[in-house]
Design an enzyme around this catalytic site. Structure first.
Site, PDB file in Angstrom:
ATOM      1  N   CYS A 167       9.356 -30.731   3.967  1.00  0.00           N
ATOM      2  CA  CYS A 167       8.307 -30.589   5.255  1.00  0.00           C
ATOM      3  C   CYS A 167       9.126 -30.256   6.433  1.00  0.00           C
ATOM      4  O   CYS A 167       8.581 -29.448   7.380  1.00  0.00           O
ATOM      5  CB  CYS A 167       7.662 -31.795   5.412  1.00  0.00           C
ATOM      6  SG  CYS A 167       6.652 -32.333   4.123  1.00  0.00           S
ATOM      7  N   ASN A 192      -1.389 -31.523   4.664  1.00  0.00           N
ATOM      8  CA  ASN A 192      -0.299 -31.434   4.670  1.00  0.00           C
ATOM      9  C   ASN A 192       0.271 -29.972   4.034  1.00  0.00           C
ATOM     10  O   ASN A 192       0.097 -30.268   2.836  1.00  0.00           O
ATOM     11  CB  ASN A 192       0.321 -32.588   4.441  1.00  0.00           C
ATOM     12  CG  ASN A 192       1.932 -32.602   4.562  1.00  0.00           C
ATOM     13  OD1 ASN A 192       2.674 -31.532   4.791  1.00  0.00           O
ATOM     14  ND2 ASN A 192       2.698 -33.840   4.455  1.00  0.00           N
ATOM     15  N   HIS A 215       4.739 -30.921  12.598  1.00  0.00           N
ATOM     16  CA  HIS A 215       4.574 -30.519  11.185  1.00  0.00           C
ATOM     17  C   HIS A 215       3.203 -31.461  11.039  1.00  0.00           C
ATOM     18  O   HIS A 215       3.060 -32.690  11.509  1.00  0.00           O
ATOM     19  CB  HIS A 215       5.699 -31.477  10.510  1.00  0.00           C
ATOM     20  CG  HIS A 215       5.258 -31.685   8.991  1.00  0.00           C
ATOM     21  ND1 HIS A 215       4.587 -30.676   8.267  1.00  0.00           N
ATOM     22  CD2 HIS A 215       5.334 -33.004   8.261  1.00  0.00           C
ATOM     23  CE1 HIS A 215       4.405 -31.609   7.005  1.00  0.00           C
ATOM     24  NE2 HIS A 215       4.856 -32.677   7.151  1.00  0.00           N
TER      25      HIS A 215
END
Length: 323
Positions: A113, A280, A250
Site C-alpha cells: 500500500c 482499499n 492511503h
C-alpha cells in the site's frame, strides 16, 4: 535547481461495482457491520479478462492527456503494484508495450500500500537529476485477486483500480514555494511482517496465496507510525503540517484516516476521502483520491499536498508535493 513537478493526474476504475450487500450474500457480514468498522460502502472489481496492466494503461492515458503529453514523450515508467500481471517481466514493461512508448526505463516498485509513495520518491531520483524528461508513475492493483472470500475481516476491505501521474523536471529556487516534490520520509519494519502479508509466493509455496491481516494491530501501528513519517516529511520539505492545503492519505480504513488526521491536527475538510466508494486499492488509492480531488476542482495548481500510506512489510511513508 530541478524539481520533479506533477503535470498531469489520471485514474481508472473497473466497470463492475461490488456493494456491501453483494458481499453479504457470500460471507457472514452486513452493510452496517462493514460501514461501522471501515467506512466502506462499495468497491470496484476487475473483470476476469482485465489484467492490472490494463487498468494501469487506462489511468496512464488520462494522466498523459492531462499533462498534454503522448506515449512518445515517456522515457521512464514506474509501476507500484502488488498484483503484477506476471512474475516477470515487470508490469511497467508490459505497460510500456501496451501504450506504445519508445525504448526507455521501466520497472516496478513493490511496497504494497505504500508503493505509490515509494515510487514517487524513486522517480524523483531520476527526474530532479535530469535523467528523465517525462516520467509516468502508476499505482495499480487488482487486490480482489488476493482475497480469501471466506474471511470477512479482509475480503470486505479491498477493491481494484489504478491511478497515475506524470512527473516532469521544472526549475525551482530551492524554497518551499517551488512546484514539485519538496520532501519525503520512507520507513519499513520487517519484524512486523506477520501483521499483514500474503501467504504464498513463487519461491516458497509456488502459489499466489491469500491476504492475511491482524487488523487491530495494523490499526495501532498505522496511526502512530504514519504520523511520525508525516512530521518527518514536512520537516524535510521545510513546511509545517498546518501549511498543507490538502491531505491525500492511503484509503485503507475510515477510522485510520480519522485517527491520523486527528493526531496531526489536520482539519477534516482538508482530507480527500474516497475509501467509502473505492475501498482499499493498495498502491492505487492515493492517485485515485488525488485524481478525484483534481477532477472535482478542490485540488488546484500551486496547492501544497501531503501524501501518506502504510502497507505490508510493514512499510510506510509520506511526501510533500506542491502541485
Amino acid at each position: 535547481m530541478l524539481r520533479s513537478v506533477v503535470t498531469g493526474v489520471g485514474a481508472f476504475l473497473p466497470e463492475t461495482v461490488v456493494t456491501n450487500e453483494d458481499l453479504a450474500k457470500i460471507v457472514d457480514t452486513s452493510h452496517d457491520w462493514i460501514v461501522e468498522r471501515t467506512g466502506i460502502h462499495r468497491r470496484h472489481r476487475a473483470s476476469e479478462d482485465q489484467a492490472v496492466s490494463d487498468l494501469a494503461v487506462e489511468a496512464a492515458k488520462k494522466a498523459l492527456a492531462a499533462a498534454g503529453r503522448t506515449p512518445a514523450d515517456v522515457d521512464l515508467i514506474i509501476v507500484a503494484t502488488t498484483t503484477a500481471d506476471l512474475t516477470f517481466p515487470a508490469t511497467a514493461a508490459i505497460v510500456q508495450r501496451k501504450l506504445g512508448c519508445p525504448v526507455g526505463i521501466a520497472f516496478d516498485v513493490q511496497a504494497v500500500c505504500s508503493g505509490f509513495v515509494y515510487a514517487l520518491t524513486v522517480a524523483d531520483g531520476f527526474v530532479a537529476r535530469g535523467h528523465s524528461k517525462c516520467c509516468l508513475v502508476i499505482g495499480a492493483e487488482t487486490m480482489t485477486r488476493l482475497m480469501d472470500w471466506s474471511d470477512r475481516g479482509t475480503c470486505v476491505l479491498f477493491g481494484d483500480g489504478a491511478g497515475a501521474v506524470i512527473l516532469e523536471p521544472g526549475e525551482g529556487e530551492g524554497t518551499v514555494h517551488d512546484r514539485g516534490l519538496l520532501g519525503f520520509a520512507l520507513r519499513c519494519d520487517g519484524t512486523k511482517q506477520d501483521l499483514l502479508y500474503v501467504d504464498g509466493g513463487p519461491s516458497t509455496t509456488g502459489t499466489v496465496g491469500k491476504l492475511r491481516m491482524q487488523g487491530n494491530q495494523v490499526f495501532r501501528h498505522a496511526v502512530v507510525n504514519i504520523s511520525e513519517a508525516v512530521v518527518s516529511a514536512a520537516k524535510a520539505a521545510g513546511v509545517e503540517v498546518s501549511d498543507i492545503d490538502w491531505f491525500i492519505p492511503h484509503q485503507a480504513n475510515q477510522r485510520i484516516l480519522a485517527g491520523v488526521a486527528n493526531r496531526l491536527g489536520i482539519d477534516e475538510h482538508k482530507v480527500i476521502q474516497t475509501v467509502g466508494e473505492h475501498a482499499n486499492t493498495s498502491a492505487a488509492s492515493i492517485p485515485l483520491a488525488w485524481a478525484e480531488g483534481v477532477s472535482d476542482g478542490r485540488v488546484k495548481k500551486g496547492d501544497l499536498l501531503l501524501l501518506e500510506a502504510m502497507g505490508g512489510g510493514l512499510t510506510w511513508g509520506a511526501c510533500v508535493i506542491r502541485l
